[in-house]
Write an enzyme that holds these catalytic residues in place. Structure first.
Site, PDB file in Angstrom:
ATOM      1  N   GLU A   3      43.191 -87.863   0.041  1.00  0.00           N
ATOM      2  CA  GLU A   3      42.009 -87.474   0.787  1.00  0.00           C
ATOM      3  C   GLU A   3      41.874 -88.272   2.084  1.00  0.00           C
ATOM      4  O   GLU A   3      41.576 -87.719   3.133  1.00  0.00           O
ATOM      5  CB  GLU A   3      40.769 -87.691  -0.101  1.00  0.00           C
ATOM      6  CG  GLU A   3      39.457 -87.299   0.523  1.00  0.00           C
ATOM      7  CD  GLU A   3      39.324 -85.794   0.735  1.00  0.00           C
ATOM      8  OE1 GLU A   3      40.222 -85.050   0.305  1.00  0.00           O
ATOM      9  OE2 GLU A   3      38.337 -85.383   1.372  1.00  0.00           O
ATOM     10  N   ASP A   4      42.115 -89.563   2.020  1.00  0.00           N
ATOM     11  CA  ASP A   4      41.760 -90.435   3.138  1.00  0.00           C
ATOM     12  C   ASP A   4      42.930 -90.932   3.979  1.00  0.00           C
ATOM     13  O   ASP A   4      42.736 -91.608   4.968  1.00  0.00           O
ATOM     14  CB  ASP A   4      41.008 -91.676   2.610  1.00  0.00           C
ATOM     15  CG  ASP A   4      39.681 -91.302   1.972  1.00  0.00           C
ATOM     16  OD1 ASP A   4      39.259 -90.152   2.158  1.00  0.00           O
ATOM     17  OD2 ASP A   4      39.084 -92.160   1.295  1.00  0.00           O
TER      18      ASP A   4
END
Ligand code: MN
Length: 716
Positions: A76-77
């Protein structure tokens, strides 16, 4: 701050054969991926996934879960991809990481409908692999622990979401520790002032309370030692949120909350649990109504313990939980206590049982169409407390608090629910909507007719009963629509000399169904019955051109009618039972009551409206939209009829008339009286009657009252 090696130590502690290499590799991968990122707290980002892995190790999760816990934010990051994760750590870890990532995108604090839809996604994820939720819970726990660094209003939003969704799920899954910590952390941010106040109060008396705990411990230990029970006793302070809830529920100030301390006794064997209970009750007086035997009746999440509250030394109430070591392990970390530590192996069949709840959710979800319906259903199950009900044979069933005999009937079997007409609770007949109480023995009385009443929806509590009743009503409505549709098509076809059967078998119909995406004839009938499709249009589209010549409408011959009667084929499409008032309405113009000769008129999209056969409105309407209807005598539905009584104007007469009505067992729902000229009075009564026969009796009875001049039934 937890370090990688603490985690590895913990894992090898409960799973000596664990292969820790993937965990180390995941740590290096996450370290590289999150390089340069920091959290709001200023710490390197890597701290977060490692803490999450630590929590998972505490929960005794397997290696893939811990690897996924370390990797959960990488996709996600950071620039890392799921493909990389799969390449390095395998498909299982990829699935878990993907699941957690997707779950993270679900926001629960949106519009109600969206919220419901999201909740559904969450349940789906949970059912596919429960580990996804457990990783998410660990992630949420660490985020909650560091929530102070976040700014408003996001902070409060996350806290509220934790309180509404994650804490109840942890509770349902039986992970008490997690639930308690999540609740207190959320409480602190949602109601900071109240939290502070309670925390300070608790702190102020902590010393004193700890001395007290020590005293109780010593006494209990000595007593247990005397009777040869080895036990481990632990005192703990009630968590702040549960104190707050108690204050709210009972509307009392802090100093009136008594059982702030709870003790836990861990003994060696099951029989010692009961022995220890006896010892406690001989030491101190038990508080009535507070004893609960969750050993004989485990909670749905398999929690087992004996609970009791006693009036301890110096009159302080103390709660005790008594359990064996094994029960304790299950209570503390239910899911993971059943985890099998064999690499590459799925959860065994018998453990599948423990996921009964999740599977049930899925089942209901399939039966229910509306997302909000689903949310209502779930909320009910997540938040309700449970009661325990016995069958006449002594079997035990668990139901949410507030459940009624109907709920219990559906719990036994769907058919028992559908045909429930009454219930005997502890030997006495009770109304079927009376809430049951824990310990009740309930016997369900069933009738011949299998048909739930729509009104039951008002008071049933279990998701199962709700879903089953809804499903039945929906199906019944569909059946009715199908019958109506068939009859309408029959009529439309008759004009060209075609029966519905002949139409159904024609090539034209086959083409029509295919072209318009109807699965089969019944689906087409339903569509016509609901008024979505005109039967004339269908006939015109289906018939060969040469047959499209209108004929005199064919009358059903008396012989044909007799055949229909014998074969039972021409069963009226609508039976009035008062259940499906979605589809059936009564004409305000003629107000039919059971026993009247009636006829149905198919409206466009508003179902069938019922009129008396000689109602002027029905006489002037399109005969092609008429359908045969009949009263369903078995249903016993009451209708309101209006009666107008003209009488001489003298005192006391109203009382006489009222008595004439009620003596037959008829209820008056409304009465108006006015005086006209010539010393006459006109009274209008709204009467709740069973059928026309009863209405006739009322009229006769009124006519006998002295002073009554005329009685007539009003149609409007
Ligand atoms: Mn995270």
């Amino acid at each position: 701050m937890i370090r990688l090696y603490d985690i590895l130590d913990a894992i090898t502690g409960y799973n000596p054969n664990a292969d820790c290499e993937p965990i180390k590799a995941a740590y290096r991968f996450a370290d590289r991926s999150h390089q340069g990122q920091t959290r709001r707290s200023g710490e390197p980002y890597l701290v977060h996934p490692v803490e999450v892995a630590g929590i998972l190790a505490q929960m005794r999760m397997d290696v893939p879960s811990i690897v996924a816990g370390i990797l959960h934010d990488t996709v996600e990051d950071t620039v890392a991809t799921l493909e990389e994760v799969e390449q390095l750590f395998g498909a299982e870890v990829r699935r878990l990481v993907d699941g957690v990532t997707k779950l993270g995108k679900i926001k629960f604090r949106t519009s109600e409908e969206k919220q419901a839809e999201n909740f559904r996604k969450m349940i789906m994820a949970m059912a596919q692999d429960i580990r996804v939720i457990l990783i998410k819970l660990a992630d949420r726990l660490h985020n909650m622990r560091t929530l102070s660094y976040l700014a408003e209003p996001r902070r409060v939003d996350i806290a509220q979401e934790t309180m509404d969704i994650y804490a109840p799920i942890a509770n349902r899954l039986g992970i008490q520790q997690l639930k308690v910590e999540l609740e207190d952390l959320a409480f602190r941010h949602i109601k900071p002032d109240v939290y502070q106040a309670i925390a300070e109060q608790v702190e102020r008396e902590r010393r004193e309370r700890e001395r007290f705990m020590e005293e109780v411990r010593t006494i209990v230990e000595r007593k247990m030692h005397d009777v040869n029970i080895t036990c481990e006793i632990k005192g703990r302070h009630k968590h702040l949120y549960s104190i707050y809830r108690k204050m709210e529920a009972q509307n009392i100030p802090f100093n009136e909350v008594h059982d702030l301390i709870a003790f836990r006794l861990i003994v060696s064997t099951l029989s010692q649990c009961y022995e220890a209970l006896g010892v406690l009750h001989s030491l101190w007086k038990p508080v009535p109504g507070r004893f609960k035997d969750y050993i004989a009746m485990p909670k749905q999440n398999n929690y087992q313990s004996l609970h009791t509250t006693v009036v301890g030394p110096s009159g302080e109430r103390c709660e005790f939980q008594i359990r064996t070591r094994e029960m304790h392990d299950i209570a503390e970390r239910w899911i993971s206590a059943h985890w099998k530590y064999k690499e590459g192996r799925q959860i065994e069949d018998k453990d599948e049982l423990k996921f009964k709840w999740v599977r049930q959710l899925l089942e209901w979800q399939r039966e229910l169409n509306e997302p909000t319906e689903f949310l209502d259903t779930i909320k009910l199950d997540l938040f309700a407390d449970d009661i325990y009900i016995f069958t006449p044979r002594g079997d035990l069933r668990e139901l949410p608090r507030g459940s009624t005999p109907i709920d219990f009937a559906y719990e036994i079997h769907t058919d028992v629910g559908h045909s429930c007409v009454g219930a005997r609770v502890n030997g006495k007949i009770v109304p079927i909507k009376n809430p049951l109480r824990s310990g009740d023995t309930v016997e369900i009385l069933t009738g011949k007719v299998k048909r739930p009443n729509k009104d039951w929806m008002q008071f049933v509590r279990t998701s199962r009963a709700k879903a089953k009743i809804r499903q039945f009503l929906r199906q019944e409505e569909r059946d009715q629509a199908e019958g109506i549709g068939r009859e309408l098509l029959e009529k439309a076809g008759a004009r060209y000399g075609w029966t519905a059967n002949k139409l159904a078998k024609s090539d034209g119909m086959e083409r029509y169904l295919q072209a318009h995406n109807y699965r089969d004839m019944p689906t087409l009938f339903v569509s016509i019955g609901y008024g979505k499709l005109s039967p004339e249009e269908v006939v015109v589209a289906v018939l060969p051109k040469e047959d499209l010549v209108e004929r005199e409408p064919a009358k059903v011959s008396p012989i044909a009618r007799m055949v229909q009667k014998i074969t039972g084929r021409a069963r009226p499409p609508v039976r009035i039972s008062g259940i499906s008032d979605m589809l059936v309405t009564f004409g305000k113009c003629c107000n039919p009551v059971p026993g009247d000769h009636i006829i149905g008129f198919v409206t466009r999209g508003r179902g069938v409206s019922i009129h008396v056969v000689d109602c002027p409105r029905i006489l002037g309407s399109d005969p092609d939209r008429h359908v045969t209807v009949e009263w369903d005598t078995a249903a016993g539905v009451a209708r309101v009829a209006k009666v107008k009584v003209t009488c001489v104007d003298r005192p006391g007469l109203l009382a006489n008339m009222t008595e004439a009505i009620t003596s037959i067992g008829v209820n008056i729902t409304q009465a108006t009286a006015r005086t006209s000229s010539e010393q006459k009075a006109v009274n209008i009564f709204d009467l709740e009657i069973r059928d026309v026969t009863q209405l006739r009796h009322v009229i006769q009875s009124l006519e006998k009252v002295k002073g009554v001049i005329a009685v007539e039934r009003l149609r409007t």
